[in-house]
Structure formats: structure tokens, C-alpha cells
Design an enzyme around this catalytic site. Structure first.
Site, PDB file in Angstrom:
ATOM      1  N   ARG A  39      20.725  -5.863  29.211  1.00  0.00           N
ATOM      2  CA  ARG A  39      19.502  -5.164  29.426  1.00  0.00           C
ATOM      3  C   ARG A  39      19.515  -3.844  28.749  1.00  0.00           C
ATOM      4  O   ARG A  39      20.535  -3.343  28.802  1.00  0.00           O
ATOM      5  CB  ARG A  39      19.202  -5.013  30.960  1.00  0.00           C
ATOM      6  CG  ARG A  39      18.418  -6.010  31.569  1.00  0.00           C
ATOM      7  CD  ARG A  39      18.130  -5.810  33.069  1.00  0.00           C
ATOM      8  NE  ARG A  39      19.468  -5.370  33.887  1.00  0.00           N
ATOM      9  CZ  ARG A  39      19.603  -4.216  34.200  1.00  0.00           C
ATOM     10  NH1 ARG A  39      18.912  -3.205  33.840  1.00  0.00           N
ATOM     11  NH2 ARG A  39      20.545  -4.003  34.948  1.00  0.00           N
TER      12      ARG A  39
ATOM     13  N   TYR B 287      17.480 -11.609  25.048  1.00  0.00           N
ATOM     14  CA  TYR B 287      18.586 -11.644  26.135  1.00  0.00           C
ATOM     15  C   TYR B 287      17.900 -11.669  27.516  1.00  0.00           C
ATOM     16  O   TYR B 287      17.179 -10.726  27.900  1.00  0.00           O
ATOM     17  CB  TYR B 287      19.593 -10.705  25.970  1.00  0.00           C
ATOM     18  CG  TYR B 287      20.343 -10.518  27.165  1.00  0.00           C
ATOM     19  CD1 TYR B 287      21.618 -11.489  27.259  1.00  0.00           C
ATOM     20  CD2 TYR B 287      20.241  -9.680  28.178  1.00  0.00           C
ATOM     21  CE1 TYR B 287      22.202 -11.647  28.337  1.00  0.00           C
ATOM     22  CE2 TYR B 287      20.973  -9.953  29.554  1.00  0.00           C
ATOM     23  CZ  TYR B 287      22.027 -10.948  29.255  1.00  0.00           C
ATOM     24  OH  TYR B 287      22.920 -11.266  30.748  1.00  0.00           O
TER      25      TYR B 287
ATOM     26  N   LYS C 152      13.278  -9.102  36.170  1.00  0.00           N
ATOM     27  CA  LYS C 152      13.185  -7.872  36.476  1.00  0.00           C
ATOM     28  C   LYS C 152      11.891  -7.140  36.116  1.00  0.00           C
ATOM     29  O   LYS C 152      11.421  -6.338  36.717  1.00  0.00           O
ATOM     30  CB  LYS C 152      14.426  -7.121  35.895  1.00  0.00           C
ATOM     31  CG  LYS C 152      15.805  -7.439  36.126  1.00  0.00           C
ATOM     32  CD  LYS C 152      15.965  -7.292  37.630  1.00  0.00           C
ATOM     33  CE  LYS C 152      17.331  -7.813  38.393  1.00  0.00           C
ATOM     34  NZ  LYS C 152      18.519  -8.256  37.801  1.00  0.00           N
TER      35      LYS C 152
ATOM     36  N   HIS D  10      15.964  -5.017  44.924  1.00  0.00           N
ATOM     37  CA  HIS D  10      17.039  -5.920  44.068  1.00  0.00           C
ATOM     38  C   HIS D  10      18.119  -6.382  45.067  1.00  0.00           C
ATOM     39  O   HIS D  10      19.273  -5.744  45.297  1.00  0.00           O
ATOM     40  CB  HIS D  10      17.584  -4.801  43.001  1.00  0.00           C
ATOM     41  CG  HIS D  10      18.560  -5.251  42.117  1.00  0.00           C
ATOM     42  ND1 HIS D  10      19.483  -4.561  41.477  1.00  0.00           N
ATOM     43  CD2 HIS D  10      18.883  -6.611  41.743  1.00  0.00           C
ATOM     44  CE1 HIS D  10      20.255  -5.377  40.390  1.00  0.00           C
ATOM     45  NE2 HIS D  10      19.695  -6.556  40.679  1.00  0.00           N
TER      46      HIS D  10
ATOM     47  N   SER E 108      23.661  -4.087  39.497  1.00  0.00           N
ATOM     48  CA  SER E 108      23.855  -5.142  38.781  1.00  0.00           C
ATOM     49  C   SER E 108      25.394  -5.256  38.616  1.00  0.00           C
ATOM     50  O   SER E 108      26.103  -4.407  38.358  1.00  0.00           O
ATOM     51  CB  SER E 108      23.436  -4.980  37.122  1.00  0.00           C
ATOM     52  OG  SER E 108      22.116  -4.906  37.250  1.00  0.00           O
ATOM     53  N   ALA E 109      25.810  -6.756  38.629  1.00  0.00           N
ATOM     54  CA  ALA E 109      27.220  -7.046  38.527  1.00  0.00           C
ATOM     55  C   ALA E 109      28.120  -6.352  39.490  1.00  0.00           C
ATOM     56  O   ALA E 109      29.393  -5.980  39.139  1.00  0.00           O
ATOM     57  CB  ALA E 109      27.511  -6.778  37.012  1.00  0.00           C
ATOM     58  N   CYS E 110      27.596  -6.135  40.644  1.00  0.00           N
ATOM     59  CA  CYS E 110      28.328  -5.560  41.789  1.00  0.00           C
ATOM     60  C   CYS E 110      28.642  -6.354  43.070  1.00  0.00           C
ATOM     61  O   CYS E 110      29.012  -5.808  44.191  1.00  0.00           O
ATOM     62  CB  CYS E 110      27.997  -4.141  42.366  1.00  0.00           C
ATOM     63  SG  CYS E 110      28.018  -2.927  41.095  1.00  0.00           S
TER      64      CYS E 110
ATOM     65  N   ASP F 168      19.353 -12.221  44.205  1.00  0.00           N
ATOM     66  CA  ASP F 168      19.252 -11.038  43.162  1.00  0.00           C
ATOM     67  C   ASP F 168      17.867 -10.136  43.542  1.00  0.00           C
ATOM     68  O   ASP F 168      17.827  -8.950  43.494  1.00  0.00           O
ATOM     69  CB  ASP F 168      18.983 -11.521  41.954  1.00  0.00           C
ATOM     70  CG  ASP F 168      18.992 -10.304  40.735  1.00  0.00           C
ATOM     71  OD1 ASP F 168      20.063  -9.668  40.812  1.00  0.00           O
ATOM     72  OD2 ASP F 168      18.056 -10.281  39.822  1.00  0.00           O
TER      73      ASP F 168
ATOM     74  N   ARG G  93      26.475 -15.161  31.217  1.00  0.00           N
ATOM     75  CA  ARG G  93      25.644 -15.947  32.313  1.00  0.00           C
ATOM     76  C   ARG G  93      25.773 -17.123  32.416  1.00  0.00           C
ATOM     77  O   ARG G  93      25.557 -17.961  31.141  1.00  0.00           O
ATOM     78  CB  ARG G  93      24.485 -15.083  32.217  1.00  0.00           C
ATOM     79  CG  ARG G  93      24.330 -13.629  32.271  1.00  0.00           C
ATOM     80  CD  ARG G  93      24.107 -12.866  33.469  1.00  0.00           C
ATOM     81  NE  ARG G  93      24.254 -11.439  33.720  1.00  0.00           N
ATOM     82  CZ  ARG G  93      24.086 -10.882  34.869  1.00  0.00           C
ATOM     83  NH1 ARG G  93      23.617 -11.232  35.992  1.00  0.00           N
ATOM     84  NH2 ARG G  93      24.514  -9.669  34.749  1.00  0.00           N
TER      85      ARG G  93
HETATM   86  P1  GTP Z   1      23.606  -9.142  38.502  1.00  0.00           P
HETATM   87  O1  GTP Z   1      23.178 -10.750  38.608  1.00  0.00           O
HETATM   88  O2  GTP Z   1      23.845  -8.280  37.429  1.00  0.00           O
HETATM   89  O3  GTP Z   1      22.616  -8.499  39.629  1.00  0.00           O
HETATM   90  O4  GTP Z   1      25.222  -9.068  39.487  1.00  0.00           O
HETATM   91  P2  GTP Z   1      25.552  -9.603  41.017  1.00  0.00           P
HETATM   92  O5  GTP Z   1      25.404  -8.305  41.815  1.00  0.00           O
HETATM   93  O6  GTP Z   1      25.044 -10.720  41.331  1.00  0.00           O
HETATM   94  O7  GTP Z   1      27.078  -9.588  40.700  1.00  0.00           O
HETATM   95  P3  GTP Z   1      28.087 -10.780  40.960  1.00  0.00           P
HETATM   96  O8  GTP Z   1      28.239 -11.290  42.247  1.00  0.00           O
HETATM   97  O9  GTP Z   1      27.814 -11.662  39.744  1.00  0.00           O
HETATM   98  O10 GTP Z   1      29.444 -10.163  40.645  1.00  0.00           O
HETATM   99  C1  GTP Z   1      29.770  -9.442  39.525  1.00  0.00           C
HETATM  100  C2  GTP Z   1      31.359  -9.080  39.414  1.00  0.00           C
HETATM  101  O11 GTP Z   1      31.646  -8.467  40.490  1.00  0.00           O
HETATM  102  C3  GTP Z   1      32.054 -10.466  39.105  1.00  0.00           C
HETATM  103  O12 GTP Z   1      32.981 -10.364  38.299  1.00  0.00           O
HETATM  104  C4  GTP Z   1      32.747 -10.625  40.616  1.00  0.00           C
HETATM  105  O13 GTP Z   1      34.010 -11.400  40.311  1.00  0.00           O
HETATM  106  C5  GTP Z   1      32.996  -9.203  41.053  1.00  0.00           C
HETATM  107  N1  GTP Z   1      33.010  -9.453  42.581  1.00  0.00           N
HETATM  108  C6  GTP Z   1      31.988  -9.679  43.247  1.00  0.00           C
HETATM  109  N2  GTP Z   1      32.377  -9.734  44.582  1.00  0.00           N
HETATM  110  C7  GTP Z   1      33.499  -8.919  44.710  1.00  0.00           C
HETATM  111  C8  GTP Z   1      34.480  -8.509  45.930  1.00  0.00           C
HETATM  112  O14 GTP Z   1      34.091  -8.581  46.741  1.00  0.00           O
HETATM  113  N3  GTP Z   1      35.547  -7.743  45.457  1.00  0.00           N
HETATM  114  C9  GTP Z   1      35.631  -7.722  44.232  1.00  0.00           C
HETATM  115  N4  GTP Z   1      36.940  -6.969  43.638  1.00  0.00           N
HETATM  116  N5  GTP Z   1      34.859  -7.928  43.060  1.00  0.00           N
HETATM  117  C10 GTP Z   1      33.958  -8.672  43.322  1.00  0.00           C
HETATM  118  C1  SPV Z   2      21.052  -7.565  36.407  1.00  0.00           C
HETATM  119  O1  SPV Z   2      21.205  -6.676  35.610  1.00  0.00           O
HETATM  120  O2  SPV Z   2      20.806  -6.907  37.624  1.00  0.00           O
HETATM  121  C2  SPV Z   2      20.791  -9.077  36.407  1.00  0.00           C
HETATM  122  C3  SPV Z   2      20.782  -9.615  35.038  1.00  0.00           C
HETATM  123  O3  SPV Z   2      20.537  -9.635  37.334  1.00  0.00           O
HETATM  124  S1  SPV Z   2      19.341  -9.349  34.099  1.00  0.00           S
HETATM  125  O4  SPV Z   2      18.340 -10.712  34.495  1.00  0.00           O
HETATM  126  O5  SPV Z   2      19.455  -9.374  32.762  1.00  0.00           O
HETATM  127  O6  SPV Z   2      18.475  -8.201  34.443  1.00  0.00           O
HETATM  128 MN    MN Z   3      20.506  -8.211  39.177  1.00  0.00          MN
END
Ligand code: GTP
Ligand code: SPV
Ligand code: MN
Length: 597
Positions: A73, A201, A210, A230, A252-254, A281, A381
Site C-alpha cells: 500500500r 497491488y 481497505k 481493522h 498491518s503485518a502485526c 482483517d 501474500r
Molecule cells: P495484514 O494482513 O497486513 O493486516 O497483517 P496481519 O495483522 O494479519 O499479520 P500476520 O498475522 O500476517 O502476521 C505478520 C507477521 O507477524 C508474520 O510474519 C508473522 O509470522 C508475525 N507474527 C504473527 N503473530 C506473531 C506472534 O505472536 N509472535 C511473533 N513473534 N510474530 C508473530
Molecule cells: C494491510 O496492509 O493491512 C493488509 C494488506 O491487510 S492490504 O490489503 O494491502 O491493505
Molecule cells: Mn490488514
């Protein structure tokens, strides 16, 4: 060219107007049938948009590579175009709607020349349900069509449900030149319109996600008295068969997808605990007749982060993505025509192409330069169907949604935030959400690992002023006679060497059980300046490599660090501006006083 592709005169008139602008060679209505979808997959393979993967190992799976400058994004190119600048607020980028339409029209002009315009009628939430909202996306990309078919509910029944109403979100997408300098993701909440140009993307172009389900929907939610957040939604089934629902907002990605599909540690499985995924999400939340908060997941699939997904961290996601999936920007294993990413296993392919499509040598991998040396892009992804998820909740398609017992906020904080704490009230919980901070990730373009304020994990996704958004949270709380309890978690505290201290993933169940016990008044806690923290004996660490001392450390609240954080919060509130509710300043003052004692 026939632009009357539907029976709805508003839809047809809008298609005609857009077709005039982008000038396609033909127009195709996407009907969601398997026959048409299969024909589109074939066409995408022929034009090189998709690569068909090994049918035995990955049935009905495909690989797609985006342009290398188009992998996440783009928050600095995302705009909220309200007629008054102050309605978009200080945190959003703003452009005058008229100016924006004019500027983007130049970029869209003739951009579909020689190409097909696909008309995608889609629904967020179950078609025909009270929660459902409809959208139509026009796109020149088959990749977008095929992703939307997984991520949303696409089909002619959407047009039937829409009838002759003008109440639909108009989305126009064009890849155009894929030019970075002219990439724009623009929202016109007053016109129910989204314009996206020069990207191919994910979050930039799958307009139901989003753009609609958060930015436009948050704007509508404020107007209509509900919330778009979110958040993942999960159900914890206790040994007596009862299921309690939790929503959680992490940036995101947390970790949302991971928590949403959690598999409990064996000790809990043996007792009969299970976790069900309702969403990973986005949550749309309303006040129920019973005075509780009810949640639905408006999506139909998962657009999940590939790196780090493996048999141990998230087997449910892995199994979900083993069929009917589109992979974006992962590594292509040429030996068996499958896919790979960092953290899948310890056997990187030796005959492979990286996410850019170049011959890849795994021995050159350098953690400090992942984008250029990894097989898969850090924000690669999978787009997979919710229906294929082994732990999908039986409430996934329930139009009523699920009642929420707890809301959990969380972020990536190396220090400051403890493993878990509970807020004192809805107002205090809203404050806890408003002061969230997290290290940035690869999900958005820009620097990674920098701490920034990300209130409610919604900083990039609120379609109006952030202060008004917080006021809306407070107002919603007043309508709930039985509100969820609000918590904050942090799975990401690190030791002096930078290693995560808490094992995370499935073991996060141990924290969820404390949260649910608090909701039911079954466990005590210790009051600290920031809220209630668990007593060390109340988080079960049986079977973990963690001592009581380490756990105590994970739960500790460092007053000096928190006071430093308060200074940052004050700065952020000032940046949000005049519309920050007075109640939140009261909460901040009370926190500062408690920390200074
Ligand atoms: P978006 O799709 O971007 O909204 O992301 P998300 O919040 O769904 O994150 P996702 O569950 O895909 O995790 C993102 C990254 O964090 C991955 O590389 C996971 O391996 C890592 N991760 C997730 N949960 C944990 C956790 O409990 N501990 C640690 N250390 N890493 C984690
Ligand atoms: C995020 O970035 O929080 C996602 C991926 O879930 S995207 O759909 O690209 O926003
Ligand atoms: Mn997200």
C-alpha cells in the site's frame, strides 16, 4: 459499444461515463460463475498475468508478480477527498474533490485502450443481509477480478439485491502506466466513489478491502451509527462447548491472521478448547438489541502475509492456501512448479526465481536487505478462500454476526507495552486504542521498524478526521448497555539481543484465556498506572521455556518509559488537532498523574 450491461440505470449510466473516459475495446460483466472464472484464469495465464502452479500439489493455484515498484500500500499517495479539508482531518492526505477528479481523469484518459473493462458487482457481507453493502469495481486487470472473486462475494445476485437503487460504491481502477509518480488511491466519501490508478497491488486495487470496507465504511459508519474496524474476529470454544468472541486490532503485518487462526497448545486442546476464525482483517460492528456489540467480517477470503507462515506458526493458514489460491510476489520453485517463502521451511529451493522473476540464489540472502536478497518479497501474500480454512467458524456466513466479549488492541513494541493489560472502562479503553503505537512493517511502502502512532490500527484507514473518529468510539460506548471489555497486548517485546521474549503464535491462547477470565470476573489482577495487569500466577506457562521471572518482566510497567511515551502522545494529539475529545485529554492527564506518583 453496449454499456447497458446491467438492469440498473444508475449503474449503466456510470459505466457509460467511465467507459467514455478510459475507452476500453469491450466491456465484460463478471458474473462469478465457475465457467467464466475458469475462462478468465486461462486468459490470465495466456497473457502472462498468472502462472499456473503444480495441479497435484497446489490444485487451482496461481502465481502473480507485480511490478517491482508496486509491492505494498502507498499511504503517501492515498487521499481522502472531502469538500472541506477539515473533514478529512490532519492525519489523512487531502485533495479537493473537483481538483482530484480533474487530475486523475487525465491519468485515466484512454488508459483501457485495446483492453477489456471488467465490471465486478460485489457485496461486502452476506448478500441481502442487514450488514451488506454493495460495490461495483471497474478494472482492466484480470488479476484484480480473480482476487475480488475470492475476497468478496461476486455475482449477479449482487445486482439483484441492489435492484434499481443508486446506493452502491463506485470503484474505478486502472493500471495505466503503473507509474509510481502518478499512483493515486483516492476516496470521495461524499460521492461513494473510489478512484485507484497506476497500481496493480493488493490494498491499492482490491477496492472492496481497505478502500471500501474501512475508509468509506468508517465514514458511513459514523453517519449511520456503526463502526468499521481493522480487526480480526475469533471465537474461543471452551470445554463445555460455549463460544466467546474476541475482536483484535493490530496494525498491518502485526499478527491478525495468525491470531485469528490460532491452534491452542496441546494442554488446552486436551481439555477441549478450540479457536474458530470469523475474520482476519476487517470487522463491521453494530449495537445489538441486547445492548451488546455485534461483529461481522464483511470479506469472503484472506489476503494474508506469506513470509513466516508455516506448519508450526499457522498451519490453518497454510492449509487454506494449499488450494484455490493466488500467490503474489512469492518465490517460484522451478523444480516442482510450487511456491516458497522465507519462514516456510528450512529448505529454500535451489532452482528458483525470486519474487522479481530473477534467478535466485538463497545463499546470498541478507537479513539487512531482504527486499533485494530474499526469495519472496517481505510483503508477499496469498489470496485464499475463507471456505477452505479448516477452522472457519460456523458463524462466518451468519448475517447476524457474533456478540463481542472483548476487544483487544496491540502493536509491535520492543519495550514499553507489557504482554497484556486491561483498560478500566470503555472510555479508558478508547484512550488505550488512541495511544497505540507500533513499529512500521513491509505492508506499506516506506521505512520498516520505525515506531509510529497507529490509533486502533486505523491510522491509514479512517475516512475522516481522527478526532471525530475517537468521538464516535466514545459515542458508540454510550449506546452499549453491555459493552465488551477492552485490552491491550504486545507479543513483540524483545531482549537485549533483539529476540522476541514471548513465544507468541499458538501460545497467545494463554493470554486470550486470561482476557476471557477477566471478562467473566473469574480472575484477579494488579492495578498499575496504565490499567490491570495479570498476577504472574494467572498466566499459565506450563510447557513453555519461560520462567516466572521472565513472565514478571514481560508484565512489568516501566514508569519512566511510559512517561516518555506520554510526551509523544501529547504531540500526536496536538497533531490530530482540535477535534480530539476532551475525555481523552482527561484520560491522558490522569495517566500522567498516576505515572508521576
Ligand atoms: P495484514 O494482513 O497486513 O493486516 O497483517 P496481519 O495483522 O494479519 O499479520 P500476520 O498475522 O500476517 O502476521 C505478520 C507477521 O507477524 C508474520 O510474519 C508473522 O509470522 C508475525 N507474527 C504473527 N503473530 C506473531 C506472534 O505472536 N509472535 C511473533 N513473534 N510474530 C508473530
Ligand atoms: C494491510 O496492509 O493491512 C493488509 C494488506 O491487510 S492490504 O490489503 O494491502 O491493505
Ligand atoms: Mn490488514
Amino acid at each position: 459499444m453496449n454499456t447497458n450491461v446491467t438492469k440498473n440505470s444508475y449503474v449503466n449510466a456510470w459505466i457509460a461515463e467511465m467507459a467514455e473516459l478510459v475507452n476500453p475495446s469491450d466491456i465484460v460483466l463478471v458474473d462469478g460463475t465457475e465457467a467464466q472464472t475458469e475462462a478468465l484464469r486461462k486468459a490470465a495465464c495466456e497473457c502472462g498475468d498468472l502462472i499456473k502452479l503444480n495441479e497435484e500439489k497446489l490444485p487451482n493455484c496461481y502465481l502473480h508478480r507485480t511490478a517491482i515498484n508496486d509491492v505494498a500500500r502507498v499511504e503517501d499517495r492515498t487521499f481522502i477527498c472531502t469538500s472541506k479539508k477539515e473533514d478529512a482531518g490532519n492525519i489523512n492526505n487531502w485533495m479537493d474533490p473537483k481538483e482530484c477528479y480533474e487530475k486523475l481523469s487525465k491519468l485515466y484518459k484512454n488508459s483501457y485502450k485495446g483492453k477489456t473493462m471488467y465490471v465486478i458487482p460485489y457485496s461486502m457481507s452476506v448478500v441481502g443481509s442487514d450488514f451488506a453493502k454493495y460495490g461495483i469495481e471497474l478494472t482492466d486487470s484480470i488479476y484484480v477480478v480473480l482476487n475480488m472473486i475470492i475476497m468478496t462475494r461476486v455475482g449477479l445476485n449482487v445486482l439483484e439485491a441492489l435492484g434499481d437503487s443508486a446506493d452502491f460504491i463506485k470503484g474505478l481502477h486502472a493500471r495505466a502506466e503503473l507509474s509510481q509518480e502518478n499512483r493515486y488511491i483516492c476516496h470521495f466519501p461524499e460521492d461513494n466513489t473510489i478512484w485507484s490508478v497506476n497500481s496493480g497491488y493488493g490494498g491499492n486495487v482490491l477496492l472492496g478491502k481497505k478502500c471500501f470496507a474501512l475508509r468509506i465504511a468508517s465514514y458511513l459508519g459514523r453517519k449511520e451509527g456503526w463502526m468499521a474496524e481493522h480487526m480480526l474476529i475469533l471465537g474461543v470454544q471452551t470445554p463445555d462447548g460455549e463460544v466467546k468472541y474476541i475482536t483484535a486490532a493490530f496494525p498491518s503485518a502485526c499478527g491478525k491472521t495468525n491470531l485469528a487462526m490460532l491452534i491452542p497448545p496441546e494442554i488446552y486442546q486436551k481439555q477441549g478448547y478450540k479457536v474458530w476464525c470469523v475474520g482476519d482483517d476487517i470487522a463491521w460492528l453494530r449495537v445489538g438489541k441486547d445492548g451488546r456489540l455485534w461483529a461481522v467480517n464483511p470479506e469472503n477470503g484472506f489476503f494474508g502475509v506469506a513470509p513466516g507462515t508455516n506448519e508450526k506458526s499457522n498451519p490453518n493458514a497454510l492449509h487454506t492456501a494449499m488450494r484455490d489460491t493466488i500467490f503474489t510476489n512469492v518465490c517460484h520453485n522451478l523444480d516442482d512448479n510450487t511456491v516458497w517463502w522465507e519462514g516456510l521451511d528450512n529448505n529454500p529451493p535451489t532452482n528458483a526465481l525470486n519474487w522479481k522473476g530473477e534467478v535466485w540464489d538463497y545463499r546470498k540472502y541478507d537479513k539487512a536487505d531482504k527486499v533485494n536478497t530474499s526469495g519472496a518479497h517481505p510483503n508477499s501474500r496469498f489470496t485464499a478462500m475463507a471456505a477452505n480454512c479448516p477452522c472457519i467458524s460456523d458463524k462466518f456466513n451468519d448475517p447476524a454476526g457474533v456478540p463481542v466479549s472483548a476487544i483487544v488492541f496491540g502493536g509491535r513494541r520492543a519495550k514499553t507495552a507489557p504482554l497484556v493489560y486491561q483498560s478500566r472502562s470503555w472510555q479508558n479503553g478508547t484512550f488505550v486504542g488512541s495511544i497505540m503505537a507500533s513499529e512500521t512493517t513491509a505492508a506499506a511502502a516506506g521505512a520498516v521498524g520505525v515506531v509510529r502512532r497507529d490509533p486502533m490500527a486505523m491510522r491509514p484507514f479512517v475516512g475522516y478526521d481522527m478526532g471525530d473518529y475517537w468521538a464516535h468510539w466514545l459515542a458508540m460506548g454510550k449506546k452499549l448497555s453491555n459493552p465488551p471489555k477492552i485490552f491491550h497486548v504486545n507479543w513483540f517485546r524483545t531482549d537485549d539481543e533483539g529476540h522476541f521474549i514471548w513465544p507468541g503464535f499458538g501460545d497467545n491462547m494463554r493470554v486470550l484465556l486470561w482476557i476471557l477470565a477477566r471478562c467473566e470476573g473469574k480472575v484477579d489482577a494488579t492495578e498499575t498506572p496504565i490499567g490491570y495487569v495479570p498476577n504472574v500466577d494467572d498466566i499459565n506457562i506450563e510447557g513453555l521455556d519461560i520462567t516466572k521471572e521472565t513472565l514478571a518482566d514481560l508484565l512489568s510497567v516501566d514508569k519512566a518509559l511510559w512517561l516518555e511515551d506520554c510526551a509523544g502522545i501529547r504531540q500526536f494529539y496536538a497533531q490530530v488537532g482540535d477535534r480530539v475529545p476532551a475525555e481523552l485529554y482527561d484520560e491522558l492527564k490522569a495517566l500522567e498523574e498516576k505515572l508521576s506518583k
